[in-house]
Design an enzyme around this catalytic site. Structure first.
Site, PDB file in Angstrom:
ATOM      1  N   ASP A 155     -16.244   8.839  -2.852  1.00 27.09           N
ATOM      2  CA  ASP A 155     -15.085   8.720  -1.971  1.00 27.09           C
ATOM      3  C   ASP A 155     -14.852  10.088  -1.336  1.00 27.09           C
ATOM      4  OD1 ASP A 155     -12.854   7.732  -0.674  1.00 27.09           O
ATOM      5  OD2 ASP A 155     -11.605   7.537  -2.465  1.00 27.09           O
ATOM      6  N   ARG A 202     -14.202  -6.814   1.831  1.00 27.63           N
ATOM      7  CA  ARG A 202     -12.761  -6.735   1.610  1.00 27.63           C
ATOM      8  C   ARG A 202     -12.096  -8.029   2.085  1.00 27.63           C
ATOM      9  NH1 ARG A 202     -10.094  -1.834   1.443  1.00 27.63           N
ATOM     10  NH2 ARG A 202      -8.258  -3.148   1.117  1.00 27.63           N
ATOM     11  N   CYS A 247     -16.111   3.566  -0.080  1.00 24.31           N
ATOM     12  CA  CYS A 247     -15.017   2.679   0.325  1.00 24.31           C
ATOM     13  C   CYS A 247     -14.563   2.910   1.766  1.00 24.31           C
ATOM     14  CB  CYS A 247     -13.840   2.813  -0.631  1.00 24.31           C
ATOM     15  SG  CYS A 247     -13.126   4.469  -0.706  1.00 24.31           S
ATOM     16  N   ARG A 263       0.881  -1.180   0.000  1.00 33.46           N
ATOM     17  CA  ARG A 263       0.000   0.000   0.000  1.00 33.46           C
ATOM     18  C   ARG A 263       0.910   1.219   0.000  1.00 33.46           C
ATOM     19  NH1 ARG A 263      -5.484   1.166   1.490  1.00 33.46           N
ATOM     20  NH2 ARG A 263      -5.699   3.224   2.465  1.00 33.46           N
ATOM     21  N   GLN A 311     -10.419  -2.876  -3.478  1.00 31.36           N
ATOM     22  CA  GLN A 311     -11.705  -2.302  -3.086  1.00 31.36           C
ATOM     23  C   GLN A 311     -12.764  -2.609  -4.135  1.00 31.36           C
ATOM     24  OE1 GLN A 311     -12.579  -0.523  -0.099  1.00 31.36           O
ATOM     25  NE2 GLN A 311     -14.567  -1.096  -0.957  1.00 31.36           N
ATOM     26  N   HIS A 334      -7.020   1.273  -6.921  1.00 33.42           N
ATOM     27  CA  HIS A 334      -7.390   0.575  -5.689  1.00 33.42           C
ATOM     28  C   HIS A 334      -8.203  -0.668  -6.069  1.00 33.42           C
ATOM     29  CE1 HIS A 334      -7.978  -0.270  -1.616  1.00 33.42           C
ATOM     30  NE2 HIS A 334      -8.719   0.763  -1.221  1.00 33.42           N
TER      31      HIS A 334
END
Length: 304
Positions: free
Chosen positions: A219, A287, A259, A104, A134, A131
């Site tokens: 987001d 997830r 998310c 990450r 996700q 991402h």
């Protein structure tokens, strides 16, 4: 067989992604029934974090434990990567001691360089451009609640960020229409949009994107690393909120997703966040299950 990585959704075929979604749903059912899936004893997941995260750490660490393995959490202060060691050297060394690695980080080129010198599968747990993990959770959630997303219409509301760009890849891989509503200067990368062809349209007015959609997604307006831009971003994105008014323009059974973490009253209304029928909490939980399916897929491919 060549080593497989998961740096974007484009690293798997549409058929592989569909199979992965069904496996994630199966693993979720087994987890709820307290059935074990200890397939990878003595396997180690290396978790390289240059950006902190609640859901990413818990889902990967718990997921690897469920699969019978162990996870090592590595923050920037725990590795030489955070002290200036070349990414390529870190990729070589960490992969010599782990069976699979998630990273990450910031620039997408970092994970590409890391994976190019890794001897084990590498998973993108977030970069500034993408991402994909996700998106696996999001698509799984839609399938669970509404069936296949193929042929549906999805509206992205807000900044054309890494999540938006992964939604563009998802539109290509899962075959749905994506309408992106964002202010000028907040568009997703033009080259990513161009590759999607007619599957993606850009709008300025969220109303145009939301009308007739089956899923609305957003987001935060300011992500990690954008703190100094927060006031300016809030001003420019203030009209890009998923709320009841916008949902009323979508199809009657439309879902909305986020998310997380969310800023109630900014990119999404508190009313929707706290609605008892929201699927956002399923989305967050997924997830775990989607990433378990992904790790299983990559580890089995590495064995072949």
């Amino acid at each position: 067989m060549a080593l497989r990585h998961f740096l974007t959704l484009m690293d798997l075929s549409p058929a592989e992604l569909e199979t992965l979604m069904q496996r994630a749903i199966q693993l979720k059912a087994e987890h709820k029934a307290r059935k074990t899936s200890v397939q990878f004893p003595n396997h180690v997941l290396g978790m390289v974090f240059e950006k902190a995260s609640t859901r990413t750490r818990i889902s990967f660490e718990a997921g690897m434990a469920h699969l019978g393995g162990h996870a090592i959490f590595l923050s920037p202060r725990d590795t030489q990567l955070g002290r200036g060691e070349p990414v390529e050297d870190s990729g070589r060394v960490i992969s010599s001691m782990c069976d699979i690695i998630m990273v990450r980080t910031f620039e997408h080129s970092i994970i590409e360089r890391f994976a190019a010198h890794s001897s084990v599968p590498v998973i993108n747990a977030l970069t500034d451009d993408h991402h994909p993990c996700q998106l696996l959770a999001d698509i799984q959630t839609f399938i669970e609640h509404r069936g296949s997303i193929k042929g549906k219409q999805v509206a992205w509301i807000g900044d054309g960020n890494n999540m938006c760009q992964s939604y563009i890849h998802a539109a290509m891989q899962f075959d749905f229409k994506l309408k992106v509503a964002c202010p000028e200067g907040f568009e997703p990368r033009a080259d990513i949009v161009a590759k999607a062809g007619g599957r993606v349209e850009i709008f300025r007015d969220p109303v145009d994107a939301a009308r007739g959609s089956d899923l609305l997604v957003t987001d935060v307006w300011a992500s990690m690393g954008q703190e100094e831009e927060k006031a300016e971003r809030r001003r420019k994105l203030s009209g890009y909120q998923i709320n009841r008014t916008l949902m009323d323009l979508a199809n009657p059974d439309a879902l909305y997703m986020h998310c997380l973490p969310a800023k109630r009253g900014e990119e999404i209304s508190a009313e929707l966040m706290d609605d008892p029928t929201t699927v956002i909490w399923d989305e967050a939980e997924n997830r775990l299950h989607a990433q378990k399916a992904l790790m299983e897929f990559l580890l089995l491919k590495a064995r072949a």
